[in-house]
Design a protein around this motif. Structure first.
Motif, PDB file in Angstrom:
ATOM      1  N   ARG A 163       0.695  -1.128   0.195  1.00 26.66           N
ATOM      2  CA  ARG A 163      -0.226   0.002  -0.587  1.00 26.66           C
ATOM      3  C   ARG A 163       0.854   1.304  -0.205  1.00 26.66           C
ATOM      4  N   ALA A 164       1.896   1.126   0.898  1.00 21.00           N
ATOM      5  CA  ALA A 164       2.645   2.249   0.730  1.00 21.00           C
ATOM      6  C   ALA A 164       3.478   2.688  -0.773  1.00 21.00           C
ATOM      7  N   ILE A 165       3.522   2.073  -1.440  1.00 19.00           N
ATOM      8  CA  ILE A 165       5.068   2.080  -2.955  1.00 19.00           C
ATOM      9  C   ILE A 165       3.936   1.700  -3.704  1.00 19.00           C
ATOM     10  N   LEU A 166       2.855   1.656  -3.852  1.00 16.97           N
ATOM     11  CA  LEU A 166       1.728   1.200  -5.167  1.00 16.97           C
ATOM     12  C   LEU A 166       0.835   2.888  -5.305  1.00 16.97           C
ATOM     13  N   SER A 167       0.434   3.261  -6.659  1.00 22.66           N
ATOM     14  CA  SER A 167      -0.505   4.202  -6.135  1.00 22.66           C
ATOM     15  C   SER A 167      -1.698   3.201  -5.832  1.00 22.66           C
ATOM     16  N   GLU A 168      -3.095   4.604  -5.767  1.00 22.94           N
ATOM     17  CA  GLU A 168      -4.689   3.577  -5.638  1.00 22.94           C
ATOM     18  C   GLU A 168      -4.895   3.488  -7.143  1.00 22.94           C
ATOM     19  N   GLU A 169      -4.900   3.399  -8.067  1.00 13.11           N
ATOM     20  CA  GLU A 169      -5.189   2.801  -9.839  1.00 13.11           C
ATOM     21  C   GLU A 169      -4.057   1.530  -9.544  1.00 13.11           C
ATOM     22  N   GLU A 170      -2.302   1.324  -9.074  1.00 18.34           N
ATOM     23  CA  GLU A 170      -2.119   0.349  -9.158  1.00 18.34           C
ATOM     24  C   GLU A 170      -2.653  -0.677  -8.128  1.00 18.34           C
ATOM     25  N   LEU A 171      -2.812  -0.330  -6.814  1.00 22.64           N
ATOM     26  CA  LEU A 171      -3.417  -0.945  -5.303  1.00 22.64           C
ATOM     27  C   LEU A 171      -5.365  -1.540  -5.968  1.00 22.64           C
ATOM     28  N   LEU A 172      -5.617  -0.866  -6.912  1.00 21.09           N
ATOM     29  CA  LEU A 172      -7.910  -0.799  -7.808  1.00 21.09           C
ATOM     30  C   LEU A 172      -6.883  -2.316  -8.682  1.00 21.09           C
ATOM     31  N   ILE A 173      -5.306  -2.252  -9.231  1.00 22.62           N
ATOM     32  CA  ILE A 173      -5.611  -3.138 -10.665  1.00 22.62           C
ATOM     33  C   ILE A 173      -5.010  -4.677  -9.890  1.00 22.62           C
ATOM     34  N   LEU A 174      -4.286  -4.682  -8.339  1.00 22.70           N
ATOM     35  CA  LEU A 174      -3.947  -5.924  -7.642  1.00 22.70           C
ATOM     36  C   LEU A 174      -5.603  -6.270  -7.221  1.00 22.70           C
ATOM     37  N   GLY A 180      -9.930 -12.518  -8.967  1.00 21.11           N
ATOM     38  CA  GLY A 180      -9.516 -13.248 -10.469  1.00 21.11           C
ATOM     39  C   GLY A 180     -10.071 -12.934 -11.786  1.00 21.11           C
ATOM     40  N   TYR A 181     -10.513 -11.254 -11.812  1.00 19.98           N
ATOM     41  CA  TYR A 181     -10.610 -10.248 -12.741  1.00 19.98           C
ATOM     42  C   TYR A 181      -9.568 -10.258 -13.448  1.00 19.98           C
ATOM     43  N   LYS A 182      -9.804 -10.734 -15.078  1.00 18.49           N
ATOM     44  CA  LYS A 182      -9.019 -10.711 -16.083  1.00 18.49           C
ATOM     45  C   LYS A 182      -8.999  -9.274 -16.665  1.00 18.49           C
ATOM     46  N   PRO A 183      -8.229  -8.695 -17.466  1.00 16.29           N
ATOM     47  CA  PRO A 183      -7.866  -7.398 -18.106  1.00 16.29           C
ATOM     48  C   PRO A 183      -9.535  -7.003 -18.494  1.00 16.29           C
ATOM     49  N   GLN A 184     -10.015  -7.499 -19.312  1.00 13.76           N
ATOM     50  CA  GLN A 184     -10.802  -7.167 -19.678  1.00 13.76           C
ATOM     51  C   GLN A 184     -12.199  -7.291 -19.127  1.00 13.76           C
TER      52      GLN A 184
END
Length: 223
Positions: A163-174, A180-184
């Motif tokens: 949580r300290a090193i990732l952005s909110e956007e990256e945390l959301l994708i993670l 189990g969500y795929k990119p599509q």
């Protein structure tokens, strides 16, 4: 024999001449290989039969390069599918370069062409290794993040650092990845925030690379 004369020879003669030149090279280190270079020129011009014979004649050399890189890097997790993929990708890169860059086959000395081919192999091996490392990292994240069995203190420390090193956007994708969500699927659910699959993949690659190289995370768990 001139370049044009060699190119007009039957393919079988070029193949036999190239095989002789490779034998002489291994015995004497003779650099000039007019038959082999004519075979390459024909292959790069679109002759698939010529290309297939190049793969056979020079295949052992390519496998030796891969084995050398593997040995230097102490690589233990490349399976046969990985190796075949590396060979195929490097050959594709060489084929495309041979069609674009005439200077690679401008002389009867294959040294420049061979050097470029070796670089293709090295680049492909390194790319494959980076992919494998990120796959291992993601597998470890699945194993050690909260909501999974394991050491609770480790899970808390690991998650806090993430949580300290990732952005909110990256945390959301993670987080969506972990669910189990795929990119599509992510694009479909959040089209305004993530309009393309390519964007999701890029964000994922970015955060995996950052986590992989973070010293604190590496200390918490060996990735």
């Amino acid at each position: 024999m001139s370049v044009d004369s060699l190119l007009n020879l039957p393919l079988e003669q070029l193949i036999c001449g190239c095989e002789r030149e490779r034998t002489v090279f291994r015995q004497t280190n003779e650099q000039l290989s007019p038959y082999c270079m004519a075979l390459f020129r024909r292959a790069f011009a679109g002759d698939q039969d010529a290309w297939q014979h190049i793969i056979v004649i020079f295949g052992r050399m390519q496998r030796t390069w891969i084995q050398h890189i593997v040995k230097l890097g102490s690589i233990e997790d490349l399976d046969n599918d990985d190796l075949q993929g590396i060979i195929h990708e490097a050959l594709c890169a060489l084929y495309q370069a041979g069609q674009r860059h005439e200077e690679l086959t401008a002389t009867d000395n294959p040294a420049k062409l061979i050097k470029y081919w070796k670089k293709c192999v090295q680049t492909t091996v390194l790319r494959t290794l980076r992919t494998r490392k990120r796959q291992r990292l993601f597998a470890h994240l699945h194993e050690h993040l909260p909501a999974q069995p394991g050491d609770p203190e480790l899970k808390i420390a690991l998650w806090q650092r993430i949580r300290a090193i990732l952005s909110e956007e990256e945390l959301l994708i993670l987080t969506l990845d972990m669910q189990g969500y795929k990119p599509q699927d992510i694009v479909k659910q959040l089209p305004e925030q993530f309009p393309t699959v390519q964007q999701v993949y890029q964000i994922k690659q970015n955060y995996l690379r950052r986590l992989q190289h973070d010293p604190t995370i590496r200390e918490l768990h060996s990735f």
